[in-house]
Design an enzyme around this catalytic site. Structure first.
Site, PDB file in Angstrom:
ATOM      1  N   CYS A 276       0.491  -1.537  -0.059  1.00 53.33           N
ATOM      2  CA  CYS A 276      -0.287  -0.342  -0.281  1.00 53.33           C
ATOM      3  C   CYS A 276       1.255   1.347   0.187  1.00 53.33           C
ATOM      4  O   CYS A 276       1.060   1.928  -0.955  1.00 53.33           O
ATOM      5  CB  CYS A 276      -0.152   0.112   1.560  1.00 53.33           C
ATOM      6  SG  CYS A 276      -2.439  -1.170   1.273  1.00 53.33           S
TER       7      CYS A 276
HETATM    8  N1  LIG Z   1      -2.718  -6.018   1.428  1.00 53.73           N
HETATM    9  C1  LIG Z   1      -3.423  -4.755   2.429  1.00 53.73           C
HETATM   10  O1  LIG Z   1      -3.093  -4.822   3.640  1.00 53.73           O
HETATM   11  C2  LIG Z   1      -4.643  -3.424   1.685  1.00 53.73           C
HETATM   12  C3  LIG Z   1      -5.106  -2.788   2.088  1.00 53.73           C
HETATM   13  C4  LIG Z   1      -6.070  -2.474   1.455  1.00 53.73           C
HETATM   14  C5  LIG Z   1      -6.317  -2.736   0.309  1.00 53.73           C
HETATM   15  N2  LIG Z   1      -5.587  -3.552  -0.154  1.00 53.73           N
HETATM   16  C6  LIG Z   1      -5.581  -3.084  -1.574  1.00 53.73           C
HETATM   17  O2  LIG Z   1      -6.429  -4.796  -2.354  1.00 53.73           O
HETATM   18  C7  LIG Z   1      -5.592  -4.868  -3.182  1.00 53.73           C
HETATM   19  C8  LIG Z   1      -5.852  -6.678  -3.268  1.00 53.73           C
HETATM   20  O3  LIG Z   1      -4.092  -7.014  -2.041  1.00 53.73           O
HETATM   21  P1  LIG Z   1      -3.772  -7.401  -1.478  1.00 53.73           P
HETATM   22  O4  LIG Z   1      -2.602  -6.977  -0.359  1.00 53.73           O
HETATM   23  O5  LIG Z   1      -4.965  -8.862  -1.051  1.00 53.73           O
HETATM   24  O6  LIG Z   1      -3.069  -8.249  -2.997  1.00 53.73           O
HETATM   25  P2  LIG Z   1      -2.261 -10.118  -2.464  1.00 53.73           P
HETATM   26  O7  LIG Z   1      -1.940 -10.240  -3.576  1.00 53.73           O
HETATM   27  O8  LIG Z   1      -2.821 -10.782  -1.153  1.00 53.73           O
HETATM   28  O9  LIG Z   1      -3.744 -10.992  -2.996  1.00 53.73           O
HETATM   29  C9  LIG Z   1      -4.448 -10.890  -4.075  1.00 53.73           C
HETATM   30  C10 LIG Z   1      -5.198 -12.331  -4.716  1.00 53.73           C
HETATM   31  O10 LIG Z   1      -5.639 -11.706  -6.801  1.00 53.73           O
HETATM   32  C11 LIG Z   1      -5.212 -13.560  -6.901  1.00 53.73           C
HETATM   33  N3  LIG Z   1      -5.170 -12.717  -9.005  1.00 53.73           N
HETATM   34  C12 LIG Z   1      -4.746 -12.600  -9.614  1.00 53.73           C
HETATM   35  N4  LIG Z   1      -5.276 -13.046 -10.699  1.00 53.73           N
HETATM   36  C13 LIG Z   1      -6.303 -12.887 -10.243  1.00 53.73           C
HETATM   37  C14 LIG Z   1      -7.368 -13.719 -11.775  1.00 53.73           C
HETATM   38  N5  LIG Z   1      -7.142 -13.345 -12.571  1.00 53.73           N
HETATM   39  N6  LIG Z   1      -8.240 -14.042 -11.055  1.00 53.73           N
HETATM   40  C15 LIG Z   1      -8.616 -14.694 -10.076  1.00 53.73           C
HETATM   41  N7  LIG Z   1      -7.385 -14.129  -8.647  1.00 53.73           N
HETATM   42  C16 LIG Z   1      -6.376 -13.512  -9.080  1.00 53.73           C
HETATM   43  C17 LIG Z   1      -3.810 -13.639  -5.966  1.00 53.73           C
HETATM   44  O11 LIG Z   1      -3.374 -14.700  -6.636  1.00 53.73           O
HETATM   45  C18 LIG Z   1      -4.125 -13.267  -4.841  1.00 53.73           C
HETATM   46  O12 LIG Z   1      -4.203 -14.277  -3.884  1.00 53.73           O
HETATM   47  C19 LIG Z   1      -4.963  -4.190  -3.544  1.00 53.73           C
HETATM   48  O13 LIG Z   1      -5.407  -2.970  -4.659  1.00 53.73           O
HETATM   49  C20 LIG Z   1      -4.257  -3.933  -2.642  1.00 53.73           C
HETATM   50  O14 LIG Z   1      -3.533  -2.271  -2.526  1.00 53.73           O
HETATM   51  C21 LIG Z   1      -4.441  -4.136   0.518  1.00 53.73           C
END
Ligand SMILES: NC(=O)c1ccc[n+]([C@@H]2O[C@H](COP(=O)([O-])OP(=O)(O)OC[C@H]3O[C@@H](n4cnc5c(N)ncnc54)[C@H](O)[C@@H]3O)[C@@H](O)[C@H]2O)c1
Length: 439
Positions: A276
């Site tokens: 983030c």
């Molecule tokens: N991690 C945090 O603390 C946090 C907090 C707030 C917001 N976010 C936002 O949330 C979003 C997701 O972040 P995250 O940390 O959960 O990411 P992550 O990488 O932990 O999880 C994303 C998941 O999506 C899957 N994925 C990717 N492409 C795909 C597809 N085509 N079809 C199906 N699945 C697919 C990946 O394999 C992965 O398991 C981002 O935009 C991030 O900025 C994250």
């Protein structure tokens, strides 16, 4: 009266709505489990087949989801996972939680969001609700998702399907504020979509904060992360100045934070990491250019925060010099490679950059991290070592890069020859201060 809207609201209210979560990572998996716990039938669509198998076995790979809770919702039949997008056609609400990284040139990489939106559009049915949780620049939902969904399906937003943005605010590892009791912002560009979004999220979250557009909701999230990035940069800059002025930045901040109003605690460190803070502000910076506007705070904060690993490198040289060992002859033990304490997430972690620098200096490196068993830095794999007395004693210097709670820091300082504490975790401990250099 829109019958599709009424029918969908009915299903959400009586919890017969089928919920699909796309992307079962740090954001998607906890969300899927929360929805399943309150009785929704939830399907996770995840591209990684190993993750799909783990979820279906009830084996959690995300710190904020314990395997017991996961097993409960798997056993009850309320949660299953698949790689197959065709199930979208059977869903009522589809929640997108895929990554939004940056390209090498610090521009938004929306390829994950675009690709899943295209797949959803292929299976879109009248009366469905789609919500984007991924962090992104203002305009993504209206300018990227909406045209893809409308053009491929031939349906119209607000009439045939409903679309909103609701940024995820999860703070991984935070025990006090979880998905349930963290206020949730929702925004949509038509009243029907906003109505559905508000109702949908209020099923599992205590307080919903509706805003007038998806764009506003997108900006709320990037502003929140920019606020953190800028304030962290401010204290990091203070740390750089204090180093030159031979003042203890921690003492200054601890004293400043005693003011009961008008200040908020932020602490310096080896740099920022995770998915983030180092990335999201650049989404806004990029979008602002379209309006011929330069977001100077963002650029400056990014620049200062990115300088911190180099500063840690210089401090390492100084401490090694004090103990009389050349960097190329030295052995350094690093405590923590995760970007944040008590987590196993090392994406964008400043520790990785520091390892790269110290490797280039010829330092022999080992690390201990109770949450990260192995890491890869420039094609070299490092494995976490057990934190034995021998491991500590054989290092010329121990660098604390992550302040994980389970480390016995008093013992660490006692056994170490010298410690560089980049997190200030030892500053209030009763230990031999002569061995410790604070950032
Ligand atoms: N991690 C945090 O603390 C946090 C907090 C707030 C917001 N976010 C936002 O949330 C979003 C997701 O972040 P995250 O940390 O959960 O990411 P992550 O990488 O932990 O999880 C994303 C998941 O999506 C899957 N994925 C990717 N492409 C795909 C597809 N085509 N079809 C199906 N699945 C697919 C990946 O394999 C992965 O398991 C981002 O935009 C991030 O900025 C994250």
């Amino acid at each position: 009266m829109n019958h599709l809207l009424q029918a969908l609201k009915e299903k959400i209210r009586d919890r017969t709505a089928k919920v699909c979560v796309v992307g079962l990572g740090y954001v998607g998996l906890p969300f899927a489990v929360e929805k399943a716990k309150v009785g929704f039938s939830v399907l996770g669509i995840e591209q990684n087949p190993q993750r799909v198998a783990l979820v279906n076995q009830g084996d959690s790979y995300i710190t904020d989801v314990d395997s017991q809770s996961l097993q409960q919702v798997i056993r009850s039949g309320n949660l299953t996972a698949t790689t197959d997008f065709s199930f979208v056609s059977k869903m009522d609400a589809i929640v997108i939680c895929v990554p939004t990284p940056l390209t090498k040139n610090l521009t938004p990489d929306l390829s994950y969001v675009e690709s899943v939106t295209q797949k959803i559009a292929e299976y879109l049915q009248p009366g469905q609700f789609i919500t984007l949780e991924s962090t992104t620049y203002p305009g993504t939902t209206d300018e990227i998702l909406r045209p893809i969904l409308e053009n491929i399906s031939g349906f119209k937003q607000g009439q045939d399907f409903f679309l909103a943005h609701s940024p995820e605010r999860v703070d991984p590892g935070n025990q006090r504020y979880t998905t349930k009791n963290t206020n949730k912002v929702v925004g949509a560009s038509d009243p029907a979509s906003l109505e559905v979004a508000t109702l949908f999220y209020s099923q599992t979250i205590e307080q919903i904060v509706p805003v007038s557009s998806a764009k506003a909701a997108e900006l709320v999230k990037v502003f929140e992360n920019t606020f953190r990035a800028v304030n962290i940069a401010l204290v990091n800059e203070l740390a750089l100045l204090c180093d030159r002025m031979k003042l203890d930045v921690w003492e200054v901040l601890d004293a400043a934070n005693t003011k009961p109003f008008g200040i908020m605690p932020f602490y310096p460190g080896p740099g920022v990491g995770g998915h983030c803070i180092p990335l999201d502000p650049h989404y806004l910076e990029w979008k602002a250019k379209e309006f011929n506007f330069e977001t100077r705070f963002i650029a400056l904060a990014g620049e200062i925060n990115r300088r911190m690993p180099e500063f840690v490198r210089q401090k390492t040289w100084r401490v090694l010099n004090d103990v009389g060992v050349a960097p190329s002859q030295s052995h350094v033990l690093m405590i923590g490679v995760a970007y944040k304490k008590n987590l196993g997430d090392w994406r964008e972690s400043p520790a990785i950059r520091i390892i790269e620098f110290l490797q280039a200096d010829g330092v022999t490196l080992t690390y201990h991290d109770p949450f990260v068993s192995e890491i890869q830095v420039k094609a070299k794999t490092f494995y976490s070592q057990d934190l034995t007395e021998e491991l500590i004693a054989q290092a010329d210097l121990v660098i604390i890069t992550t302040d994980h709670s389970q480390i016995d820091y008093v013992n660490l300082v006692q056994k170490a020859k010298a410690v560089l504490d980049t997190r200030g975790v030892t500053r209030h401990l009763d230990c031999d201060r002569t061995k410790v250099t604070l950032l």
